[in-house]
Design an enzyme around this catalytic site. Structure first.
Site, PDB file in Angstrom:
ATOM      1  N   MET A  68     -11.231  -6.309   4.958  1.00 10.29           N
ATOM      2  CA  MET A  68     -10.538  -5.320   5.781  1.00 10.29           C
ATOM      3  C   MET A  68     -10.341  -5.889   7.184  1.00 10.29           C
ATOM      4  SD  MET A  68      -9.799  -2.794   3.877  1.00 10.29           S
ATOM      5  CE  MET A  68      -9.164  -1.761   5.215  1.00 10.29           C
TER       6      MET A  68
ATOM      7  N   HIS B 204      -8.267   0.702  -4.404  1.00  7.17           N
ATOM      8  CA  HIS B 204      -9.307   0.477  -3.399  1.00  7.17           C
ATOM      9  C   HIS B 204     -10.019   1.794  -3.136  1.00  7.17           C
ATOM     10  CE1 HIS B 204     -10.218  -0.692   1.083  1.00  7.17           C
ATOM     11  NE2 HIS B 204     -11.309  -0.609   0.358  1.00  7.17           N
TER      12      HIS B 204
ATOM     13  N   SER C  23       0.842  -1.196   0.000  1.00  8.06           N
ATOM     14  CA  SER C  23       0.000   0.000   0.000  1.00  8.06           C
ATOM     15  C   SER C  23       0.874   1.242   0.000  1.00  8.06           C
ATOM     16  CB  SER C  23      -0.909   0.011   1.217  1.00  8.06           C
ATOM     17  OG  SER C  23      -1.539   1.276   1.332  1.00  8.06           O
TER      18      SER C  23
ATOM     19  N   MET D 151      -9.153   7.610  -0.368  1.00  7.27           N
ATOM     20  CA  MET D 151     -10.053   7.964   0.732  1.00  7.27           C
ATOM     21  C   MET D 151     -10.565   9.385   0.540  1.00  7.27           C
ATOM     22  SD  MET D 151      -7.785   6.477   3.887  1.00  7.27           S
ATOM     23  CE  MET D 151      -6.942   4.890   3.760  1.00  7.27           C
TER      24      MET D 151
ATOM     25  N   HIS E  61      -0.900  -1.353  -4.436  1.00  5.68           N
ATOM     26  CA  HIS E  61      -2.194  -1.057  -3.811  1.00  5.68           C
ATOM     27  C   HIS E  61      -2.334   0.443  -3.600  1.00  5.68           C
ATOM     28  CE1 HIS E  61      -5.796  -2.424  -1.661  1.00  5.68           C
ATOM     29  NE2 HIS E  61      -5.584  -1.402  -0.840  1.00  5.68           N
TER      30      HIS E  61
ATOM     31  N   ASP F 174      -6.389  -6.757   3.981  1.00 10.59           N
ATOM     32  CA  ASP F 174      -5.755  -5.453   4.142  1.00 10.59           C
ATOM     33  C   ASP F 174      -5.971  -4.949   5.564  1.00 10.59           C
ATOM     34  OD1 ASP F 174      -4.807  -2.866   3.985  1.00 10.59           O
ATOM     35  OD2 ASP F 174      -6.220  -2.198   2.458  1.00 10.59           O
TER      36      ASP F 174
END
Length: 219
Positions: free
Chosen positions: A139, A68, A10, A39, A35, A177
């Site tokens: 998650m 994501h 990530s 957000m 990744h 994740d």
């Protein structure tokens, strides 16, 4: 059937002042995917990057961009991230009114579609879409911030989804994740995960440690 483990670092934990260099470094260190945590400060309590950054990073690696989307409403942004270079687009059931329609749009854009389940979101949410998707992301922390501790109750969810995937007989990636490190990676893999997202555990120690960190996670 559980597939060979792949590591998707990530970039949330990368040095944002030199993000292109960081992406190249984890590519060279053996990352399988990249990744990208998106957000919006609304669906989750943090604000990160948008399509323009994904587009700017795309020339730095040929590895798949595992994007994501932790944003709501999500449908308005699917085309933009697809055009920016996303290869996998993962959404949350809670991020739009019609999950099946969202999945259809991702597939129509020529991208692999994923569905992400928050810690309190049950595996049952996949009952009527599992055969339509390419990836399930569990998650193992509440989304929004890196560096959180692994929520062990999610291991039962991973096991349950592994059974659903195997029963279906379709090669769907099962990704985990949150709090994935040298200690929890084996638990996630043993529960059925075959893709591990790791931010802090990958980027710890600087570029000279990335290959070693990825190797540890891969087991």
């Amino acid at each position: 059937m559980q597939q060979p483990v792949r590591i998707s670092p990530s970039i949330l934990s990368a040095d944002f002042a030199k993000l292109g260099e960081e992406v190249r470094a984890i590519d060279e260190a053996g990352a399988d995917w990249i990744h990208v945590d998106v957000m919006d400060g609304h669906f989750v309590p943090n604000l990160t990057i948008g399509p323009a950054v994904v587009k700017a990073l795309r020339p730095h690696t040929a590895k798949p961009f595992d994007v994501h989307l932790m944003i709501s409403p999500v449908d308005h942004f699917l085309d933009a991230f697809a055009e920016a270079g996303a290869d996998i687009i993962t959404v949350h059931p809670e991020a739009g009114p019609h999950l099946h329609r969202t999945i259809q749009r991702i597939k129509a854009l020529g991208k692999r579609a994923g569905v992400s389940l928050n810690p309190a979101t049950p595996a049952k949410m996949l009952d009527y879409v599992l055969e339509e998707i390419d990836l399930v992301l569990v998650m193992s922390v509440n989304p929004g911030f890196g560096g959180q501790s692994f929520i062990s109750s999610q291991l039962r969810k991973i096991e349950a989804i592994r059974k659903q995937i195997d029963k279906l007989g379709k090669p769907i990636d099962l990704e985990v994740d949150g709090g994935v490190d040298a200690n929890t990676c084996r638990q996630a893999i043993d529960a059925g995960a075959d893709v591990l997202v790791a931010g802090t555990a990958t980027f710890r120690g600087g570029p000279e440690r990335y290959a070693e960190n990825i190797g540890i996670l891969r087991g």
